[in-house]
Design a protein around this motif. Sequence first.
Motif, PDB file in Angstrom:
ATOM      1  N   ILE A 135       0.932  -1.079  -0.600  1.00 22.15           N
ATOM      2  CA  ILE A 135      -0.323   0.022   0.148  1.00 22.15           C
ATOM      3  C   ILE A 135       0.860   1.224  -0.170  1.00 22.15           C
ATOM      4  N   ALA A 136       1.518   1.183   1.033  1.00 20.08           N
ATOM      5  CA  ALA A 136       2.945   2.193   1.013  1.00 20.08           C
ATOM      6  C   ALA A 136       3.772   2.455  -0.885  1.00 20.08           C
ATOM      7  N   ASP A 137       3.740   1.632  -1.624  1.00 19.00           N
ATOM      8  CA  ASP A 137       5.125   1.939  -2.640  1.00 19.00           C
ATOM      9  C   ASP A 137       3.812   2.485  -3.274  1.00 19.00           C
ATOM     10  N   GLU A 138       2.493   1.616  -2.943  1.00 25.12           N
ATOM     11  CA  GLU A 138       0.950   2.501  -4.852  1.00 25.12           C
ATOM     12  C   GLU A 138       0.872   4.207  -4.156  1.00 25.12           C
ATOM     13  N   ILE A 139       1.231   3.762  -2.561  1.00 28.33           N
ATOM     14  CA  ILE A 139       0.964   5.579  -2.085  1.00 28.33           C
ATOM     15  C   ILE A 139       2.136   6.559  -3.244  1.00 28.33           C
ATOM     16  N   LYS A 140       3.665   5.889  -3.170  1.00 26.30           N
ATOM     17  CA  LYS A 140       4.824   6.762  -3.383  1.00 26.30           C
ATOM     18  C   LYS A 140       5.040   6.423  -4.728  1.00 26.30           C
ATOM     19  N   LYS A 141       4.398   6.239  -5.510  1.00 22.49           N
ATOM     20  CA  LYS A 141       4.069   5.809  -6.718  1.00 22.49           C
ATOM     21  C   LYS A 141       2.858   6.880  -7.149  1.00 22.49           C
ATOM     22  N   ARG A 142       1.879   7.158  -6.505  1.00 25.10           N
ATOM     23  CA  ARG A 142       1.385   8.097  -7.022  1.00 25.10           C
ATOM     24  C   ARG A 142       2.025   9.820  -6.420  1.00 25.10           C
ATOM     25  N   PHE A 143       3.039   9.545  -5.598  1.00 29.32           N
ATOM     26  CA  PHE A 143       3.192  10.935  -4.427  1.00 29.32           C
ATOM     27  C   PHE A 143       4.226  10.577  -4.169  1.00 29.32           C
ATOM     28  N   PRO A 144       5.302  10.998  -5.263  1.00 28.39           N
ATOM     29  CA  PRO A 144       6.372  10.329  -4.725  1.00 28.39           C
ATOM     30  C   PRO A 144       7.188  10.860  -3.876  1.00 28.39           C
ATOM     31  N   THR A 145       6.610  12.573  -3.384  1.00 22.56           N
ATOM     32  CA  THR A 145       7.244  13.021  -2.247  1.00 22.56           C
ATOM     33  C   THR A 145       6.866  13.345  -1.320  1.00 22.56           C
ATOM     34  N   ALA A 146       5.922  11.961  -0.646  1.00 24.49           N
ATOM     35  CA  ALA A 146       5.090  11.550   0.053  1.00 24.49           C
ATOM     36  C   ALA A 146       6.136  10.841   0.763  1.00 24.49           C
ATOM     37  N   GLU A 147       5.640  11.536   2.357  1.00 19.84           N
ATOM     38  CA  GLU A 147       6.303  10.768   3.508  1.00 19.84           C
ATOM     39  C   GLU A 147       5.280   9.512   4.427  1.00 19.84           C
ATOM     40  N   PHE A 148       5.918   8.805   4.872  1.00 17.19           N
ATOM     41  CA  PHE A 148       5.883   7.530   5.433  1.00 17.19           C
ATOM     42  C   PHE A 148       6.202   6.862   7.216  1.00 17.19           C
TER      43      PHE A 148
ATOM     44  N   LYS B 263     -10.310   8.639  -2.517  1.00 18.29           N
ATOM     45  CA  LYS B 263     -11.771   8.842  -2.699  1.00 18.29           C
ATOM     46  C   LYS B 263     -11.992   9.631  -1.463  1.00 18.29           C
ATOM     47  N   THR B 264     -12.225   8.709  -0.437  1.00 17.08           N
ATOM     48  CA  THR B 264     -13.017   9.593   0.750  1.00 17.08           C
ATOM     49  C   THR B 264     -11.992  10.476   1.451  1.00 17.08           C
ATOM     50  N   LEU B 265     -10.998  11.208   0.994  1.00 16.41           N
ATOM     51  CA  LEU B 265      -9.986  11.872   1.680  1.00 16.41           C
ATOM     52  C   LEU B 265     -10.534  13.035   0.774  1.00 16.41           C
ATOM     53  N   LYS B 266     -11.000  12.552  -0.288  1.00 15.15           N
ATOM     54  CA  LYS B 266     -10.848  13.446  -1.296  1.00 15.15           C
ATOM     55  C   LYS B 266      -9.375  14.244  -1.381  1.00 15.15           C
ATOM     56  N   ILE B 267      -9.042  13.630  -1.698  1.00 17.13           N
ATOM     57  CA  ILE B 267      -7.122  13.951  -1.759  1.00 17.13           C
ATOM     58  C   ILE B 267      -7.060  13.558  -3.387  1.00 17.13           C
ATOM     59  N   SER B 268      -7.076  14.011  -4.502  1.00 17.23           N
ATOM     60  CA  SER B 268      -6.650  13.994  -6.457  1.00 17.23           C
ATOM     61  C   SER B 268      -4.750  13.725  -5.794  1.00 17.23           C
ATOM     62  N   SER B 269      -4.987  12.516  -7.355  1.00 15.84           N
ATOM     63  CA  SER B 269      -3.790  12.078  -7.158  1.00 15.84           C
ATOM     64  C   SER B 269      -2.596  13.233  -8.869  1.00 15.84           C
TER      65      SER B 269
END
Length: 368
Positions: A24-37, A362-368
């Motif tokens: 799940i973290a890898d998939e989020i990172k793919k969509r948001f490369p600057t995301a921090e975990f 979608k739940t959090l209304k965050i667009s990638s």
Amino acid sequence: MNKNLKIVMSGGGTGGHIFPAIAIADEIKKRFPTAEFLFIGANGKMEMEKVPQSGYKIVGLNIAGFDRGNLLKNINLPFKVMSSLMKAKKAIKEFKPDFAVGTGGFASGPALFTASRLGVPIFVQEQNSLAGKTNIFLSKKAKAVFTAYPNMEKFFHGTKTFFLGNPIRKNIITDLTDSKQAKEKLGLNPDKLTILSVGGSLGSRTLNNGWKENLEEINHKGYQLIWQTGKTDFKDLSSSIQHSESIQIKEFISDMALAYSAADIIVSRAGAIAISELAMAKKPVLLVPFPFASEDHQTKNAMTLVEKNAAKMVKDIEMKEKFLPTLLEICENENLRKEMSANLEFFAKPKATEEIVTEILKTLKISS
């Protein structure tokens, strides 16, 4: 907010909890490369090694589960819970996450409970057909629960529940190949029926004994066997059993996609992630659930497939009487094999990881 997402991930104790969290973290990172975990795990458990190997930062809590076998060991449990809650609170307050995802295991309880108390939206991913107590407790505060089996609403009353499947290794989805080619690549006869036996990285003594007792019959029938013994029994078995072209004994299989491809029938334990991979392989499967898994959840996982005629099951205690007859029933009935493969497709969710992340956003209304 979208540019610098911060996410807390928590899950551990077994690969079944850790690898979905990493996927799940890898998939989020793919969509948001600057995301921090920030992963939150349990000290001394395998996540403390596997998560950093995957490139993520992890904080360890001094937490353990309730020990039913030795009640004296639980004396320190309240202190462990309190110190874990305090450490989780400090870490989450400093990190300031936008949301948190829990995949089960000891640490996800204090981590996600604390996150929800601090006003952080939380999401739960449940891998098994029998929901874990931690996930049931956390679901009351969750925005949504993602499951790998249908009809799980009964465990998560009042919480949005989505049957999306388990996140699994990408190469299992992408690298499955033609069965005959895979057999040739492994040095097997492409025209012979091939059985793959997998018992996890440590192996399964039950499965190993089952094969030892019935190897003569397998040879006599002219079947091929790819037998992953696991670390514990490999030395003994490989020295005491005569190797042949049709019986391949392996301690560990690194290319599981190739092994799944080569197999006509698969014999396996019934862990949640194993079943999700088997559903992707769509090969007839004989499940031998590990009876000592918490709350016997492997038997519940297996039964969910058996009820849809997507698998056969033999319990540990039935191995002597039922293992060989059940296996031969599958081997000798091509129509049954085709039916089981078709029914397994219901559980195959190749886009599980992507769909879980899409639903969170979608739940959090965050667009990638």
